[in-house]
Each structure stands twice: as structure tokens, then as C-alpha cells.
Enzyme design. Structure first.
Site, PDB file in Angstrom:
ATOM      1  N   LYS A   1       0.861  -1.186   0.000  1.00 21.03           N
ATOM      2  CA  LYS A   1       0.000   0.000   0.000  1.00 21.03           C
ATOM      3  C   LYS A   1       0.895   1.233   0.000  1.00 21.03           C
ATOM      4  O   LYS A   1       1.695   1.433   0.923  1.00 21.03           O
ATOM      5  CB  LYS A   1      -0.895  -0.017   1.231  1.00 21.03           C
ATOM      6  CG  LYS A   1      -1.741   1.255   1.348  1.00 21.03           C
ATOM      7  CD  LYS A   1      -2.779   1.133   2.443  1.00 21.03           C
ATOM      8  CE  LYS A   1      -3.499   2.450   2.626  1.00 21.03           C
ATOM      9  NZ  LYS A   1      -4.514   2.381   3.673  1.00 21.03           N
TER      10      LYS A   1
ATOM     11  N   LYS B   1      -2.162  -1.502  -3.941  1.00 20.41           N
ATOM     12  CA  LYS B   1      -3.017  -0.321  -3.884  1.00 20.41           C
ATOM     13  C   LYS B   1      -2.176   0.933  -3.973  1.00 20.41           C
ATOM     14  O   LYS B   1      -1.171   1.000  -3.275  1.00 20.41           O
ATOM     15  CB  LYS B   1      -3.781  -0.359  -2.555  1.00 20.41           C
ATOM     16  CG  LYS B   1      -4.647   0.837  -2.300  1.00 20.41           C
ATOM     17  CD  LYS B   1      -5.251   0.734  -0.925  1.00 20.41           C
ATOM     18  CE  LYS B   1      -5.963   2.033  -0.626  1.00 20.41           C
ATOM     19  NZ  LYS B   1      -6.222   2.222   0.761  1.00 20.41           N
TER      20      LYS B   1
HETATM   21  C1  PBG Z   1      -7.421   3.386   5.596  1.00 20.04           C
HETATM   22  C2  PBG Z   1      -7.660   3.276   4.137  1.00 20.04           C
HETATM   23  C3  PBG Z   1      -7.452   4.235   3.128  1.00 20.04           C
HETATM   24  C4  PBG Z   1      -7.960   3.680   1.956  1.00 20.04           C
HETATM   25  C5  PBG Z   1      -8.427   2.398   2.273  1.00 20.04           C
HETATM   26  N1  PBG Z   1      -8.203   2.161   3.616  1.00 20.04           N
HETATM   27  C6  PBG Z   1      -6.938   5.608   3.179  1.00 20.04           C
HETATM   28  C7  PBG Z   1      -5.585   5.918   3.640  1.00 20.04           C
HETATM   29  O1  PBG Z   1      -4.762   5.030   3.875  1.00 20.04           O
HETATM   30  O2  PBG Z   1      -5.333   7.092   3.804  1.00 20.04           O
HETATM   31  C8  PBG Z   1      -8.009   4.351   0.624  1.00 20.04           C
HETATM   32  C9  PBG Z   1      -9.163   3.982  -0.233  1.00 20.04           C
HETATM   33  C10 PBG Z   1      -9.440   4.914  -1.352  1.00 20.04           C
HETATM   34  O3  PBG Z   1      -8.769   5.946  -1.554  1.00 20.04           O
HETATM   35  O4  PBG Z   1     -10.389   4.616  -2.091  1.00 20.04           O
HETATM   36  N2  PBG Z   1      -6.092   3.411   5.994  1.00 20.04           N
END
Ligand code: PBG
Length: 327
Positions: A196, A249
Site C-alpha cells: 500500500k 493499492k
Molecule cells: C485506511 C484506508 C485508506 C484507503 C483504504 N483504507 C486511506 C488511507 O490510507 O489514507 C483508501 C481507499 C481509497 O482511496 O479509495 N487506511
């Protein structure tokens, strides 16, 4: 011998032969719809930065699930937006918290839906970070693990079919696996947001989840967008800790990571077409600058081609409808 003997266009002559040689398909059941369930509201509220997406009150959360299921989408990813936040994310581990409430309702009303829950503290902490902080504002990695584990167990008890940790703390997959097993959920799989990246494309989501960090950013735990080898290491570590499914992601800017993961691992891979990817397509389409349906189907096909078994996407119901039309 190359041209004129080789003519790749021969197999593109019309739709029938193009269908025969097509390497990649997307089906509605490859799509997972993320949903935001919000505590303390009585009506659905549109999310400005994500046109078409809503905050749902618990007692209506079955509405989008039923609509999507009618089009062939079978899986959902739940995000909770709690009424109260504090420094230690108490509302995240509450057995009657917003996500457990939604899970119980959906298990009763939509038992055929496969329910995945996002496990992360950022929506539940008043500081908006994904882990606990010390007095100087540094992440307390190891102290965050029991909280993430307790949150996972609370979700499993309320009926979650799969747990999806997105916090990027080191060691969380192992901690969550051990806690689930100890609580009797040995058969509940974990989909790790393993690679991520610290991405600007989460911007619209942070409005939706009310989860923007109050101070600082997420670069101390989410990955540097410049690092591909490190992504493979993160994926491998989560697999070793017990992840059943690995996720990359965001989606489109990171297809190289997905393709490399496909070559390196034999477990199922997921990819998340994140909020910024969604909102860019929506914004361009609203101005008539891009064909929304074509852009969505092309981007989903590209993610499957790069190696994703399934795709988390806010477009899931529309895309499923379009896929059925064209099938
Ligand atoms: C929580 C999380 C996030 C997303 C999914 N789980 C945001 C982040 O890490 O700031 C992003 C999902 C999206 O942008 O559609 N940590």
C-alpha cells in the site's frame, strides 16, 4: 519471417475473431464494492469528492448491497465512520461499533453477500493516524497491533467473512492471524493491503472516511511510490505472516507492482482502484472529456491483465451492469 508474412491484424478483423483471441475477461463476480457506513445519521449523505458514493446509515446499508447483488456483485468491503473518536481508537474495538452493527444487519438481510471489513485505526483515532501515537506524535507500531487484532476479532464475531488490514504497521498480519485463531476464527481469511503506497490518490476517500491525519502524513508507514523491490518484500512478509490474499493499492499507477507480484506469488491477488482513480474518471466524464463506461471497463481489464484476481472498485455496480450488457 516478419512482414509481409506476419500480419497481426488478421486476428483483429472482426468481433468474432477478437473474442476468440481475447486473453482477459472481467466478470461481475471479480468486483468488490467498498461501502461507507456512518454512525449517527438517519439519511444517506452524498460524498462530495466521490460523485455517486454515499455515507449510509446502518439501517439502510442493505440498500446498496441489494442493488449491487442484483447486478451480479457478490462481495463488499465495509468502512466504518464512527460517531466518536479518541486517541486509542476505542470505537474500533467496540463489539457494538458501527461496522459490527452493519455486519449483523447484512448477515440477517443479505446472507448471500460476502462481507470483507477494512481494519485500520485512522477512521477511529482523533489524530487520524493508522496506528497509536506516543506523546511526541510518533507511531507506536507494536502497541497498535493488539488494537488492530481486537478490531479484527470484533468484526469476525459480528459476522465478517474476511478481514482486510490496511494500516501498514509491521507485524500486523501475524498478530491478527494469532488473535483470530485464538478466538476460534481459524477459517476467516485475511486479505492484506500488503503493498500500500503513500498516495495522493486516497484524497477523496479521506473526505469520505473522515480520516485525514490532523498532523503529518502517512509516509512513516505507507510505502514510497518510488519503491518496487520494497513492495515485493512487503508482499512476501505478509504472506509469511499468514495473509491469504495480497493486495496492491492504488491500481492504475501501480500495475507494474501487480504484474511483478503475479510472477512472484501463487496466492490470489487483489487490486484497489482507489477513490482518486474513481473521482478522476467521474470528473472527466462529467465534463464530456472521457467516455465513462469505456474508461471504467478499460481500466478494470488492464488490472485483470496485469494479474489481479479481483478488483475493489467504487464502479462495481455500474461496471457489472455494463459487463452484462456486453457479455
Ligand atoms: C485506511 C484506508 C485508506 C484507503 C483504504 N483504507 C486511506 C488511507 O490510507 O489514507 C483508501 C481507499 C481509497 O482511496 O479509495 N487506511
Amino acid at each position: 519471417m516478419p512482414f509481409p508474412v506476419q500480419r497481426p491484424r488478421r486476428l483483429r478483423a472482426d468481433g468474432r475473431v477478437r473474442a476468440l483471441v481475447r486473453e482477459t475477461v472481467v466478470r461481475p463476480e471479480h468486483l468488490v464494492l467498498p461501502l461507507f457506513v456512518m454512525e449517527g445519521i438517519s439519511e444517506r449523505h452524498p460524498i462530495d469528492a466521490m460523485p455517486g458514493q454515499m455515507h449510509w446509515p446502518v439501517d439502510q446499508i442493505d440498500v446498496p448491497v441489494r442493488e449491487a447483488m442484483a447486478r451480479g456483485v457478490k462481495s463488499f468491503l465495509l468502512f466504518g465512520v464512527p460517531a466518536s473518536k479518541d486517541a486509542v481508537a476505542s470505537s474500533a474495538v467496540d463489539p457494538d461499533g458501527i461496522v459490527p452493527q452493519a455486519l449483523r444487519r447484512l448477515k440477517r438481510l443479505c446472507p448471500e453477500a460476502w462481507l470483507i471489513t477494512d481494519v485500520c485505526l485512522c477512521g477511529y483515532t482523533d489524530h487520524g493516524h493508522c496506528g497509536l501515537l506516543d506523546t511526541e506524535g510518533h507511531i507506536r507500531n507494536d502497541d497498535s497491533l493488539p488494537v488492530l487484532a481486537a478490531m479484527s476479532v470484533a468484526h469476525a464475531r459480528a459476522g465478517a467473512d474476511m478481514i482486510a488490514p490496511s494500516d501498514m504497521m509491521d507485524g500486523r498480519i501475524g498478530a491478527i492471524r494469532a488473535a483470530l485463531d485464538a478466538a476460534g476464527f481459524v477459517e476467516t481469511p485475511i486479505m492484506s493491503y500488503a503493498a500500500k503506497f503513500s498516495s495522493c490518490f486516497y484524497g477523496p476517500f479521506r473526505e469520505a472516511a473522515h480520516s485525514a491525519p490532523q498532523k503529518g502524513d502517512r509516509k512513516g508507514y505507507q510505502m514510497d511510490p518510488a519503491n518496487g523491490r520494497e513492495a515485493l518484500r512487503e508482499l512476501r512478509l505478509d504472506l509469511e505472516e499468514g495473509a491469504d490474499v495480497l493486495m496492491v493499492k492504488p491500481g492504475m499507477p501501480y500495475l507494474d507492482i501487480l504484474a511483478a507480484a503475479r510472477r512472484a506469488f501463487d496466492v490470489p491477488l487483489a487490486v484497489y482502484q482507489v477513490s482518486g482513480e474513481y473521482s478522476m474518471i467521474k470528473a472527466a466524464a462529467a465534463r464530456g472529456w472521457i467516455d465513462e463506461k469505456a474508461a471504467v471497463l478499460e481500466s478494470l481489464t488492464a488490472m485483470r491483465r496485469a494479474g489481479a484476481d479481483w478488483i475493489l472498485t467504487y464502479f462495481a455496480p455500474e461496471a457489472a451492469g455494463w459487463l452484462r450488457e456486453t457479455a
